[in-house]
Design a protein around this motif. Sequence first.
Motif, PDB file in Angstrom:
ATOM      1  N   UNK A  76     -69.737  40.810 142.654  1.00 26.54           N
ATOM      2  CA  UNK A  76     -70.490  40.486 143.760  1.00 26.54           C
ATOM      3  C   UNK A  76     -69.115  40.013 144.691  1.00 26.54           C
ATOM      4  N   UNK A  77     -68.023  39.619 144.399  1.00 27.49           N
ATOM      5  CA  UNK A  77     -66.821  39.475 145.463  1.00 27.49           C
ATOM      6  C   UNK A  77     -65.920  40.091 144.650  1.00 27.49           C
ATOM      7  N   UNK A  78     -65.902  41.245 144.619  1.00 23.23           N
ATOM      8  CA  UNK A  78     -64.832  42.655 144.172  1.00 23.23           C
ATOM      9  C   UNK A  78     -63.917  42.169 143.216  1.00 23.23           C
ATOM     10  N   UNK A  79     -64.014  41.212 141.841  1.00 23.67           N
ATOM     11  CA  UNK A  79     -62.643  40.822 141.810  1.00 23.67           C
ATOM     12  C   UNK A  79     -63.319  41.250 140.359  1.00 23.67           C
ATOM     13  N   UNK A  80     -61.690  41.635 139.818  1.00 24.20           N
ATOM     14  CA  UNK A  80     -61.674  41.722 137.983  1.00 24.20           C
ATOM     15  C   UNK A  80     -62.754  41.421 137.357  1.00 24.20           C
ATOM     16  N   UNK A  81     -63.396  41.205 136.305  1.00 22.61           N
ATOM     17  CA  UNK A  81     -64.626  41.356 135.702  1.00 22.61           C
ATOM     18  C   UNK A  81     -64.101  40.053 134.148  1.00 22.61           C
ATOM     19  N   UNK A  82     -62.801  40.808 134.316  1.00 27.39           N
ATOM     20  CA  UNK A  82     -61.810  39.854 133.074  1.00 27.39           C
ATOM     21  C   UNK A  82     -61.331  38.462 133.311  1.00 27.39           C
ATOM     22  N   UNK A  83     -61.059  38.839 134.616  1.00 26.88           N
ATOM     23  CA  UNK A  83     -60.657  37.480 135.958  1.00 26.88           C
ATOM     24  C   UNK A  83     -61.786  36.329 135.503  1.00 26.88           C
ATOM     25  N   UNK A  84     -62.406  37.005 136.039  1.00 27.27           N
ATOM     26  CA  UNK A  84     -63.782  35.747 135.868  1.00 27.27           C
ATOM     27  C   UNK A  84     -64.027  35.459 134.749  1.00 27.27           C
ATOM     28  N   UNK A  85     -64.232  36.043 134.240  1.00 27.51           N
ATOM     29  CA  UNK A  85     -64.151  35.464 132.230  1.00 27.51           C
ATOM     30  C   UNK A  85     -62.839  34.720 132.191  1.00 27.51           C
ATOM     31  N   UNK A  86     -61.880  34.904 131.907  1.00 32.00           N
ATOM     32  CA  UNK A  86     -60.568  34.114 132.283  1.00 32.00           C
ATOM     33  C   UNK A  86     -60.907  32.702 133.196  1.00 32.00           C
ATOM     34  N   UNK A  87     -61.454  33.315 134.135  1.00 31.00           N
ATOM     35  CA  UNK A  87     -60.968  31.407 134.626  1.00 31.00           C
ATOM     36  C   UNK A  87     -62.605  31.059 134.207  1.00 31.00           C
ATOM     37  N   UNK A  88     -63.862  31.137 133.745  1.00 30.55           N
ATOM     38  CA  UNK A  88     -64.809  30.870 133.451  1.00 30.55           C
ATOM     39  C   UNK A  88     -63.914  29.945 132.003  1.00 30.55           C
ATOM     40  N   UNK A  89     -63.621  29.939 130.931  1.00 29.45           N
ATOM     41  CA  UNK A  89     -63.301  29.351 129.639  1.00 29.45           C
ATOM     42  C   UNK A  89     -61.906  28.775 129.706  1.00 29.45           C
ATOM     43  N   UNK A  90     -61.049  29.794 130.875  1.00 27.43           N
ATOM     44  CA  UNK A  90     -60.369  27.780 131.261  1.00 27.43           C
ATOM     45  C   UNK A  90     -60.950  26.747 131.726  1.00 27.43           C
ATOM     46  N   UNK A  91     -61.985  27.329 132.783  1.00 24.63           N
ATOM     47  CA  UNK A  91     -62.413  26.079 133.346  1.00 24.63           C
ATOM     48  C   UNK A  91     -63.983  24.961 132.357  1.00 24.63           C
TER      49      UNK A  91
END
Length: 67
Positions: free
Chosen positions: A31-46
């Motif tokens: 949806x936001x044009x990002x890499x899925x791995x970056x979003x997953x990493x942000x989620x895990x760190x959150x």
Amino acid sequence: MASPSRPRSATLSRPRNDRVIAGVCSGIARRFGLSPNVVRLIFVLSLLLPGPQFLIYIGGWILLPNE
């Protein structure tokens, strides 16, 4: 910007492919044009911070439609 192989979607939905658990992070990334791995990493760190992150993920799993 969205990559040519993965066009930016106008709506938020869970893709049928590129899922690890339920596709919520992958759908947000598309949806936001990002890499899925970056979003997953942000989620895990959150998850290291206090808050309802896990419940929000479950809510996304339930509320976001499949692609």
